[in-house]
Design a protein around this motif. Structure first.
Motif, PDB file in Angstrom:
ATOM      1  N   GLY A  45     -42.227  39.501  18.421  1.00 52.45           N
ATOM      2  CA  GLY A  45     -42.651  40.689  17.678  1.00 52.45           C
ATOM      3  C   GLY A  45     -41.860  40.942  16.421  1.00 52.45           C
ATOM      4  N   TRP A  46     -41.057  39.961  15.991  1.00 50.53           N
ATOM      5  CA  TRP A  46     -40.212  40.159  14.815  1.00 50.53           C
ATOM      6  C   TRP A  46     -40.989  40.387  13.527  1.00 50.53           C
ATOM      7  CZ3 TRP A  46     -35.430  41.594  15.166  1.00 50.53           C
ATOM      8  CH2 TRP A  46     -34.673  41.250  16.291  1.00 50.53           C
ATOM      9  N   PRO A  47     -42.110  39.709  13.291  1.00 48.19           N
ATOM     10  CA  PRO A  47     -42.836  39.990  12.042  1.00 48.19           C
ATOM     11  C   PRO A  47     -43.240  41.452  11.899  1.00 48.19           C
ATOM     12  CG  PRO A  47     -43.600  37.929  12.984  1.00 48.19           C
ATOM     13  CD  PRO A  47     -42.699  38.553  14.002  1.00 48.19           C
ATOM     14  N   LEU A  48     -43.775  42.061  12.997  1.00 44.27           N
ATOM     15  CA  LEU A  48     -44.169  43.461  12.918  1.00 44.27           C
ATOM     16  C   LEU A  48     -42.948  44.351  12.746  1.00 44.27           C
ATOM     17  CD1 LEU A  48     -46.325  45.653  13.075  1.00 44.27           C
ATOM     18  CD2 LEU A  48     -45.978  45.717  15.551  1.00 44.27           C
ATOM     19  N   LEU A  49     -41.867  44.044  13.475  1.00 47.38           N
ATOM     20  CA  LEU A  49     -40.665  44.868  13.373  1.00 47.38           C
ATOM     21  C   LEU A  49     -40.087  44.817  11.960  1.00 47.38           C
ATOM     22  CD1 LEU A  49     -38.571  46.655  14.729  1.00 47.38           C
ATOM     23  CD2 LEU A  49     -37.332  44.589  15.416  1.00 47.38           C
ATOM     24  N   ALA A  50     -40.043  43.610  11.385  1.00 50.75           N
ATOM     25  CA  ALA A  50     -39.516  43.468  10.024  1.00 50.75           C
ATOM     26  C   ALA A  50     -40.383  44.244   9.036  1.00 50.75           C
ATOM     27  CB  ALA A  50     -39.453  41.995   9.648  1.00 50.75           C
ATOM     28  N   ALA A  51     -41.705  44.113   9.174  1.00 53.73           N
ATOM     29  CA  ALA A  51     -42.610  44.832   8.284  1.00 53.73           C
ATOM     30  C   ALA A  51     -42.449  46.342   8.449  1.00 53.73           C
ATOM     31  CB  ALA A  51     -44.052  44.418   8.559  1.00 53.73           C
ATOM     32  N   LEU A  52     -42.282  46.785   9.693  1.00 51.75           N
ATOM     33  CA  LEU A  52     -42.142  48.220   9.966  1.00 51.75           C
ATOM     34  C   LEU A  52     -40.861  48.771   9.358  1.00 51.75           C
ATOM     35  CD1 LEU A  52     -43.515  50.558  11.413  1.00 51.75           C
ATOM     36  CD2 LEU A  52     -42.221  49.968  13.472  1.00 51.75           C
ATOM     37  N   LEU A  53     -39.770  48.022   9.491  1.00 51.86           N
ATOM     38  CA  LEU A  53     -38.494  48.481   8.938  1.00 51.86           C
ATOM     39  C   LEU A  53     -38.549  48.576   7.421  1.00 51.86           C
ATOM     40  CD1 LEU A  53     -35.951  46.512  11.181  1.00 51.86           C
ATOM     41  CD2 LEU A  53     -36.488  48.963  11.255  1.00 51.86           C
ATOM     42  N   VAL A  54     -39.149  47.565   6.789  1.00 53.67           N
ATOM     43  CA  VAL A  54     -39.256  47.589   5.321  1.00 53.67           C
ATOM     44  C   VAL A  54     -40.148  48.740   4.874  1.00 53.67           C
ATOM     45  CG1 VAL A  54     -40.069  46.325   3.305  1.00 53.67           C
ATOM     46  CG2 VAL A  54     -38.812  45.133   5.088  1.00 53.67           C
ATOM     47  N   THR A  55     -41.244  48.972   5.584  1.00 57.23           N
ATOM     48  CA  THR A  55     -42.137  50.071   5.225  1.00 57.23           C
ATOM     49  C   THR A  55     -41.457  51.417   5.410  1.00 57.23           C
ATOM     50  OG1 THR A  55     -44.016  48.711   5.936  1.00 57.23           O
ATOM     51  CG2 THR A  55     -44.416  51.059   5.643  1.00 57.23           C
ATOM     52  N   LEU A  56     -40.686  51.563   6.482  1.00 58.56           N
ATOM     53  CA  LEU A  56     -39.933  52.809   6.699  1.00 58.56           C
ATOM     54  C   LEU A  56     -38.940  53.044   5.572  1.00 58.56           C
ATOM     55  CD1 LEU A  56     -39.235  52.717  10.551  1.00 58.56           C
ATOM     56  CD2 LEU A  56     -40.588  54.411   9.316  1.00 58.56           C
ATOM     57  N   LEU A  57     -38.261  51.989   5.158  1.00 61.93           N
ATOM     58  CA  LEU A  57     -37.288  52.124   4.074  1.00 61.93           C
ATOM     59  C   LEU A  57     -37.962  52.550   2.775  1.00 61.93           C
ATOM     60  CD1 LEU A  57     -34.425  51.749   2.952  1.00 61.93           C
ATOM     61  CD2 LEU A  57     -34.983  49.341   2.553  1.00 61.93           C
ATOM     62  N   MET A  58     -39.065  51.850   2.431  1.00 67.06           N
ATOM     63  CA  MET A  58     -39.772  52.190   1.200  1.00 67.06           C
ATOM     64  C   MET A  58     -40.346  53.605   1.265  1.00 67.06           C
ATOM     65  SD  MET A  58     -39.596  49.570  -0.871  1.00 67.06           S
ATOM     66  CE  MET A  58     -40.971  49.700  -1.999  1.00 67.06           C
ATOM     67  N   SER A  59     -40.871  53.987   2.413  1.00 62.08           N
ATOM     68  CA  SER A  59     -41.446  55.332   2.556  1.00 62.08           C
ATOM     69  C   SER A  59     -40.360  56.394   2.458  1.00 62.08           C
ATOM     70  CB  SER A  59     -42.168  55.447   3.899  1.00 62.08           C
ATOM     71  OG  SER A  59     -43.184  54.479   4.004  1.00 62.08           O
ATOM     72  N   GLY A  60     -39.211  56.107   3.087  1.00 58.71           N
ATOM     73  CA  GLY A  60     -38.108  57.059   3.017  1.00 58.71           C
ATOM     74  C   GLY A  60     -37.622  57.269   1.598  1.00 58.71           C
ATOM     75  N   LEU A  61     -37.501  56.183   0.838  1.00 61.59           N
ATOM     76  CA  LEU A  61     -37.062  56.298  -0.549  1.00 61.59           C
ATOM     77  C   LEU A  61     -38.095  57.045  -1.388  1.00 61.59           C
ATOM     78  CD1 LEU A  61     -35.564  52.729  -1.113  1.00 61.59           C
ATOM     79  CD2 LEU A  61     -34.310  54.875  -0.810  1.00 61.59           C
ATOM     80  N   ALA A  62     -39.401  56.772  -1.114  1.00 61.14           N
ATOM     81  CA  ALA A  62     -40.458  57.410  -1.886  1.00 61.14           C
ATOM     82  C   ALA A  62     -40.502  58.917  -1.648  1.00 61.14           C
ATOM     83  CB  ALA A  62     -41.803  56.788  -1.540  1.00 61.14           C
ATOM     84  N   GLY A  63     -40.276  59.333  -0.408  1.00 54.51           N
ATOM     85  CA  GLY A  63     -40.355  60.755  -0.096  1.00 54.51           C
ATOM     86  C   GLY A  63     -39.047  61.500  -0.255  1.00 54.51           C
TER      87      GLY A  63
END
Length: 801
Positions: free
Chosen positions: A765-783
């Motif tokens: 499940g590493w691909p989904l986890l990696a994608a999720l972490l990157v998306t969380l980081l980008m979303s956190g910075l955006a908001g």
């Protein structure tokens, strides 16, 4: 619509440069990518327009049916089918054999490398080749004449005209230029610099190649006679092959139980992209590129709709004033559609510039050439119309929001929202953004991870610090040996050896059957000398080459079957033949096709096949001469290159030196996979940025809409973490829903991509986890900006507003 509406739209863009820059650049990047991909698909799926009736031109294809192999269709074909089809009176008007070589051509003291195509004269009729000067068919009818493209003429003679009658030297043969051709289109089936006769001595065609039924070394093209079909020709060819000596030239076990030893077919030129050799891989690639283009456009459009909707809500007083002054709903709605269209047209212009800048890198990534010009009038008109359509579609929702503004509350300063339905739609678009970003990011992780995994597979031999030189096909034994001896004396050379190829460069290779008693094993047959094993540092599990009498030449002639030839097999072959240990195989005499061979050493397991193919048992015939590749092992690659460059002209003055590191050669097997991974990674990064802009817009709208609630909470003692929790509560369900949607998509993409590989990386499940972490980081910075604004909001100002 009036002209001043256009001026209002332009002023709105200039009034908020940061907003305009974000939306224009976001759409421009997506439009550039979509434009390049659309041009690529147009080139790949449409045949060369210079070919008359391309549906009547067929390429003959071959597929071996060797037990234990999973070979795909080959675009090449045994040459013997040309004469066989003629003898069978097949309904074909023309048939031509074609073979290609990259050769050095000498004009005076200058040598240049060119792509030479040796072909029968009928090729001119099949593809409708038209000369700018001279006669193409006549040039292909004589063994000492050639036809040049204008680019080759410029390279060889310094001019692209007046070259008829000029002389050049090819593989030691004097040739005369008899025709001049325009450069072929980038999407042409034929790619060449020089055309020469198939019967020319420079073609270097061994007589046995022309009559072999199970040897493919070139292409066969044909033009169908009136009333004939490709399927009819395919059926006839299969019937010819099934009755041919080709079915008896192979081991009996290949045809046991009525098994067909090979399949043949004819594919029309206009169907090659969809049905020809390699079409499944191409269709998967082009489908993925199309999906990526549509996804990027959709994300950019959603991002624009989100940002423009927030902006529209901030313009409530302006909208109310325009309504009060008599602006009709149609004119007001058209104003917002016009603004969106203007943004889309500006983005299209910037996107066209970006496409022009990115086209060379994009073509290099996918190893293609663009046949269609980026600035062709038809393409520019299509781009402008597509931008207007995109603008109209993205302007509909902001127009709906504007039409829903009530004049009285807006003029009184009371804020209005887009309503519950509008909020649901905005959240759905945000989920789509998150989902697309997660899916693309997960796909990028899968492709890059697999590419890195296959690049690290141990092939069983050394690949670092090796320099491989391709020797000319027509090189004489004395010249090869002379170069060998000179390089052997160089201090920079630690080891050197000769072989029939760089191990692993050719993923297919030739196959021979090894027989030990009742055991028969199909093995990959390669050749090398003793230095080959030392250069590649191939470890021996049993035996050695010390004291072994290695023949000078490969086995050939009537006496070859009477001799016992020394061979090296690998551990996989030894195990497949039933030996309990490598030591047990030493000294064993086994049969290999029509030869008797003696095992003098057993190497560790060697993989010459790519990760997409099954690993085969390996057999190496030992002989000292007749090889086509010279490999040097040394600590200083630059010194090795310098030594070869200095010695080469003495022995091969008419040939261009081709030398590459073994690592570079083997990396080509997975070059496209790595480049696709980079392309998807870049697309996923863009998707993440667009999703971040969407988060930014939604956060801005959330803070604006919940301003009163936030200040009331603060007045009742809510701290920063409570305010942050309010925003997290808005976004967490959206991201969670996007993850639930993306998880099966990422899993499906991974399965589809990895299904083409025999060797697969274990990812879990590493691909989904990696994608999720990157998306969380980008979303956190955006908001983050609006979260800080909400935390620092002064209650008195919010209540006053």
């Amino acid at each position: 619509m009036k002209l001043k509406d256009l001026r209002v739209s332009w002023r709105q863009l200039l009034a908020e440069p940061a907003y305009s820059l974000v939306v224009v650049l976001g759409l421009a990047v997506a439009i550039a990518a979509a434009y390049l991909i659309a041009l690529l698909l147009n080139d790949r799926w449409l045949p060369d327009p210079s070919v008359p009736r391309p549906d009547r031109v067929v390429r003959l294809e071959f597929k071996g049916n060797i037990p234990g192999r999973n070979d795909d269709w080959f675009s090449s074909m045994p040459y013997v089918f040309r004469s066989a089809l003629r003898d069978a009176k097949a309904p074909l008007s023309h048939v031509a054999r074609v073979t290609e070589s990259n050769l050095g051509l000498r004009v005076g003291e200058q040598i240049s490398k060119n792509r030479i195509m040796f072909a029968d004269p009928e090729l001119a009729d099949i593809f409708g080749l038209k000369a700018l000067s001279g006669d193409v068919k006549a040039a292909l009818s004589k063994p000492d004449t050639v036809a040049l493209t204008t680019s080759a003429a410029e390279r060889l003679f310094g001019r692209s005209s007046d070259v008829l009658g000029q002389r050049l030297r090819m593989r030691g043969q004097e040739m005369t230029v008899a025709a001049l051709l325009p450069r072929q289109a980038a999407n042409s089936e034929l790619e060449f610099d020089v055309l020469a006769s198939f019967e020319s001595p420079a073609a270097n065609q061994a007589p046995w190649m022309l009559s072999a039924w199970y040897y493919i070394n070139g292409n066969v093209y044909a033009r169908l006679a009136d009333g004939a079909g490709a399927a009819q020709i395919g059926t006839l060819m299969q019937s010819i092959f099934d009755r041919s000596p080709g079915t008896t030239e192979v081991p009996p076990e290949w045809r046991a139980g009525g098994r067909k030893t090979a399949f043949v077919r004819a594919v029309p030129l206009n169907r090659i992209p969809f049905e020809g050799s390699g079409s499944q891989t191409r269709l998967m690639l082009y489908s993925a590129l199309s999906l990526m283009a549509l996804t990027m456009l959709a994300l950019a459009a959603i991002n624009y709709v989100n940002l423009s909707s927030v902006r529209t809500l901030r313009r409530q007083r302006e909208i109310a004033v325009r309504k009060s002054l008599g602006a009709s709903p149609a004119r007001l709605g058209l104003q917002f559609v016009l603004e969106s269209s203007l943004v889309a047209l500006l983005a299209g212009g910037v996107g066209l510039l970006l496409a022009w800048l990115l086209a060379p890198g994009f073509a290099d990534l996918l190893d293609v050439k663009f046949a269609t010009k980026l600035f062709a009038p038809a393409q520019l008109i299509s781009l402008a119309l597509a931008c207007l359509l995109l603008g109209a579609l993205t302007g509909l929702y902001p127009a709906r929001v504007a039409l829903g503004v009530h004049c009285a509350p807006a003029l009184q300063g009371r804020k209005q929202s887009e309503g519950a339905a509008g909020r649901r739609l905005r959240r759905a678009m945000t989920v789509l953004q998150f989902g697309a970003a997660l899916t693309l990011s997960g796909a990028a992780v899968v492709v890059v991870w697999q590419s890195e995994f296959v690049a690290r597979i141990n092939p069983g031999f050394k690949t670092e610090g090796l320099l491989a030189i391709d020797l000319p096909e027509t090189a004489k034994r004395e010249a090869k040996r002379g170069l060998f001896d000179v390089l052997q004396a160089q201090a920079a050379v630690k080891q050197l050896g000769m072989s029939d190829d760089i191990p692993g460069r050719n993923g297919i290779g030739s196959v021979t059957t090894m027989v030990r008693g009742e055991t028969k094993v199909s093995t990959r047959n390669s050749a090398g000398d003793a230095g080959f094993f030392r250069s590649y540092e191939i470890p021996f599990l049993a035996g050695s080459l010390e004291g072994v009498q290695i023949p000078e030449q490969p086995p050939r002639g009537p006496d070859a079957a009477k001799e016992v030839w020394p061979v090296v097999i690998d551990a996989t072959a030894a195990q497949s033949l039933g030996y309990a240990s490598p030591q047990q195989a030493l000294g064993e005499i086994i049969r290999s096709d029509d030869l008797q061979v003696r095992v003098v050493a057993v190497a560790g397991a060697i993989r010459q096949e790519s990760a997409r193919q099954l690993q085969q048992p390996q057999l190496f015939m030992l002989h000292q001469n007749g090889h086509s590749v010279l490999t040097l092992n040394g600590p200083d690659m630059a010194a090795l290159r310098a030594a070869v460059s200095e010695a080469w002209p003495r022995y091969f003055p008419d040939d261009v030196l081709v030398m590459n590191s073994v690592n570079e050669e083997l990396a080509q097997r997975y070059r496209l996979d790595r480049n696709i991974g980079r392309l998807i990674a870049a697309t996923s990064l863009l998707a993440l940025l667009l999703a971040a802009f969407g988060v930014y817009a939604l956060a801005a709208y959330t803070v604006r809409r919940a301003a009163l609630e936030i200040v009331i909470r603060k007045l009742h003692g809510a701290g920063h973490r409570h305010i942050a929790a309010l925003l997290i509560k808005e976004f967490a369900p959206l991201l969670g829903l996007a993850a639930l949607i993306s998880l099966p998509l990422i899993w499906w993409i991974a399965q589809q991509y990895l299904s083409g590989f025999v060797e697969r990386a274990q990812m879990g499940g590493w691909p989904l986890l990696a994608a999720l972490l990157v998306t969380l980081l980008m979303s956190g910075l955006a908001g983050l900006r609006h979260a800080l604004a909400a935390m620092s909001m002064r209650p008195i100002l919010a209540l006053r507003d």
